[in-house]
Write an enzyme that holds these catalytic residues in place. Structure first.
Site, PDB file in Angstrom:
ATOM      1  N   HIS A   1      42.643 -16.605 -18.768  1.00 37.01           N
ATOM      2  CA  HIS A   1      42.158 -16.034 -20.028  1.00 37.01           C
ATOM      3  C   HIS A   1      41.469 -17.139 -20.815  1.00 37.01           C
ATOM      4  O   HIS A   1      41.785 -18.312 -20.674  1.00 37.01           O
ATOM      5  CB  HIS A   1      43.362 -15.492 -20.806  1.00 37.01           C
ATOM      6  CG  HIS A   1      43.035 -14.708 -22.028  1.00 37.01           C
ATOM      7  ND1 HIS A   1      42.703 -15.304 -23.222  1.00 37.01           N
ATOM      8  CD2 HIS A   1      43.029 -13.361 -22.260  1.00 37.01           C
ATOM      9  CE1 HIS A   1      42.499 -14.364 -24.131  1.00 37.01           C
ATOM     10  NE2 HIS A   1      42.682 -13.179 -23.572  1.00 37.01           N
TER      11      HIS A   1
ATOM     12  N   ASP B   1      50.980 -19.794 -18.991  1.00 44.37           N
ATOM     13  CA  ASP B   1      50.595 -18.722 -19.907  1.00 44.37           C
ATOM     14  C   ASP B   1      51.343 -17.472 -19.446  1.00 44.37           C
ATOM     15  O   ASP B   1      51.000 -16.861 -18.432  1.00 44.37           O
ATOM     16  CB  ASP B   1      49.077 -18.521 -19.857  1.00 44.37           C
ATOM     17  CG  ASP B   1      48.606 -17.272 -20.612  1.00 44.37           C
ATOM     18  OD1 ASP B   1      49.448 -16.507 -21.122  1.00 44.37           O
ATOM     19  OD2 ASP B   1      47.381 -17.047 -20.663  1.00 44.37           O
TER      20      ASP B   1
ATOM     21  N   GLN C   1      51.167 -12.043 -19.937  1.00 43.40           N
ATOM     22  CA  GLN C   1      51.255 -10.810 -19.155  1.00 43.40           C
ATOM     23  C   GLN C   1      52.533 -10.725 -18.334  1.00 43.40           C
ATOM     24  O   GLN C   1      52.933  -9.634 -17.924  1.00 43.40           O
ATOM     25  CB  GLN C   1      50.038 -10.704 -18.227  1.00 43.40           C
ATOM     26  CG  GLN C   1      48.695 -10.646 -18.923  1.00 43.40           C
ATOM     27  CD  GLN C   1      48.546  -9.427 -19.823  1.00 43.40           C
ATOM     28  OE1 GLN C   1      49.170  -8.388 -19.601  1.00 43.40           O
ATOM     29  NE2 GLN C   1      47.730  -9.555 -20.857  1.00 43.40           N
TER      30      GLN C   1
ATOM     31  N   LYS D   1      52.674  -8.139 -26.940  1.00 44.04           N
ATOM     32  CA  LYS D   1      52.507  -7.584 -25.600  1.00 44.04           C
ATOM     33  C   LYS D   1      53.847  -7.135 -24.998  1.00 44.04           C
ATOM     34  O   LYS D   1      53.877  -6.650 -23.864  1.00 44.04           O
ATOM     35  CB  LYS D   1      51.832  -8.612 -24.682  1.00 44.04           C
ATOM     36  CG  LYS D   1      50.401  -8.959 -25.101  1.00 44.04           C
ATOM     37  CD  LYS D   1      49.761  -9.927 -24.149  1.00 44.04           C
ATOM     38  CE  LYS D   1      48.427 -10.449 -24.674  1.00 44.04           C
ATOM     39  NZ  LYS D   1      47.376  -9.417 -24.720  1.00 44.04           N
TER      40      LYS D   1
ATOM     41  N   CYS E   1      38.166 -11.284 -21.899  1.00 37.80           N
ATOM     42  CA  CYS E   1      38.347 -12.705 -22.220  1.00 37.80           C
ATOM     43  C   CYS E   1      38.572 -13.524 -20.949  1.00 37.80           C
ATOM     44  O   CYS E   1      39.413 -14.423 -20.913  1.00 37.80           O
ATOM     45  CB  CYS E   1      39.499 -12.919 -23.194  1.00 37.80           C
ATOM     46  SG  CYS E   1      39.159 -12.277 -24.834  1.00 37.80           S
TER      47      CYS E   1
END
Length: 406
Positions: A117, A194, A197, A220, A360
């Site tokens: 991302h 990261d 997700q 999220k 993104c």
């Protein structure tokens, strides 16, 4: 065990363009259940005070609730110590703080993946430009996996940082993080994950993954916007300097010198998003109530149903590996000859909310050879009826753009 959690989510009960809403954009922002909203409202009604600063009862209760969530988050991701949890605005802020704080020198390598991302690309680009470091990207294999042979070539003794997504927000690819961690540590580098997700869809144990740092966002995972987490090993966080300065993060201030509080409070300058922290804690409560087994079974059922039906639509191309998609609830696709924005607009007219664009992730789009994709992302509140509505709407959209109105 409940079969349907949609009734806990008020937003999903509305009509959009005279159709019942089907929300398939949870990879961008998930919805909040009544229980999270109620926890936020309760805090505002009963305990709304600034944390850490007051000796009166209200402030002490607010502080206890705030710090209680820090303990809760630590347990949620398998951290060794609640002091390893730093509250941020979200994944992006955590990654920016690390990019500005980690010890990177001229000639060092910063290794990323082609699936990142922008929030895990742009901060490192700025650091590389400013310090004269080299940005290097690990390629993908033809089946949308990270090329670990390429990783072994590129992570070497010059590498200072390996920064990787745990799950691609476009492909749903699950990154072999532990293998990357082994390569990073073998070469004296740190690894940054990261988890935006991943954390909503699968159990995360930072020790088992052998990460050094992890970032993720509350919005999220059923929580409110504007709250996130930066986790780091305690010794590593202790060695980092804060990047924001002001009230609350100080120990003592003189006219010319200031000493800071210990980790994690030295990173939390000013009045924090206390309400967001309370909401994050309530979101974790809700996810624990549902349970990973239910979340993952729901993902698997819905994605398999969708993939089976989508395979019957001529001209529809899917990007990603099915075994990854069923874990992460993400399906990216294009309809031949129809721009993704047109597909998304047509679906919206039928009450179906999907995302279209580069997500993104423009370097990844270039690697895929497309300017954009449509993305449907499923979560625990979606149902088999939602999948049927989505597929039927896609078929109608293709028919409209192919043959027009009959």
């Amino acid at each position: 065990m409940r079969d349907n959690f949609a009734t806990d989510f008020p937003l999903l009960k509305q009509m959009v363009n005279h159709e019942h809403l089907v929300y398939l954009d949870s990879a961008a922002t998930s919805q909040m259940p009544e229980q999270v909203m109620a926890a936020i409202t309760d805090f505002k009604k009963t305990d709304n005070a600034n944390v850490h600063r007051g000796v009166y009862t209200l402030a002490q209760r607010a502080t206890e609730r705030y710090e209680g969530v820090r303990e809760q988050v630590a347990a949620w991701i398998g951290a060794s110590d609640a002091r390893e949890i730093v509250f941020t605005k979200g994944t992006t802020e955590g990654l920016n703080w690390l990019a500005r704080s980690l010890k990177i020198h001229q000639g060092d390598k910063i290794v990323l993946t082609m699936m990142e991302h922008h929030s895990n690309i742009v901060p490192w680009q700025q650091v590389a430009h400013r310090l004269g470091a080299e940005l290097v990207y690990i390629e993908m294999t033809p089946d949308f996996q990270l090329d670990m042979a390429d990783a072994q070539r590129k992570i070497d003794g010059r590498t200072a940082v390996v920064a990787t997504t745990l799950v691609s927000n476009v492909l749903g690819t699950v990154t072999p993080v532990r293998e990357l961690a082994h390569l990073a540590h073998r070469n004296g580098a740190v690894i940054v994950g990261d988890g935006a997700q991943a954390v909503p869809h699968m159990p995360i144990d930072v020790k088992q993954l052998e990460l050094d740092y992890l970032t993720f966002s509350g919005h999220k995972m059923l929580g409110p916007n504007g709250i996130g987490v930066l986790w780091g090993k305690k010794a590593l966080l202790d060695d980092l300097d804060p990047v924001e300065f002001g009230g609350e993060m100080i120990s003592e201030v003189g006219l010319n010198e200031t000493t800071f509080k210990p980790t994690p409070w030295k990173f939390e300058a000013g009045t924090q998003n206390i309400t967001g922290v309370i909401g994050l804690g309530a979101a974790i409560d809700y996810l624990q109530m549902v349970g990973w087994k239910q979340i993952q079974q729901n993902n698997q059922q819905l994605v398999q149903q969708a993939l089976t039906a989508l395979a019957k639509i001529p001209g529809l191309e899917i990007y990603g590996k099915p075994t990854d998609m069923v874990q992460t609830g993400i399906i990216s696709f294009n309809l031949a000859g129809i721009h993704p924005h047109d597909v998304a607009t047509a679906l919206d007219m039928q009450g179906i909310a999907v995302r279209a664009g580069h997500h993104c992730a423009q370097p990844l789009m270039k690697a895929l050879g497309v300017p954009a994709t449509c993305r449907a992302s499923f979560y625990l509140y979606n149902t088999t009826t939602d999948v049927t509505r989505f597929v039927d709407a896609l078929v109608a959209t293709k028919e409209f753009f192919t043959n027009g109105i009959s």
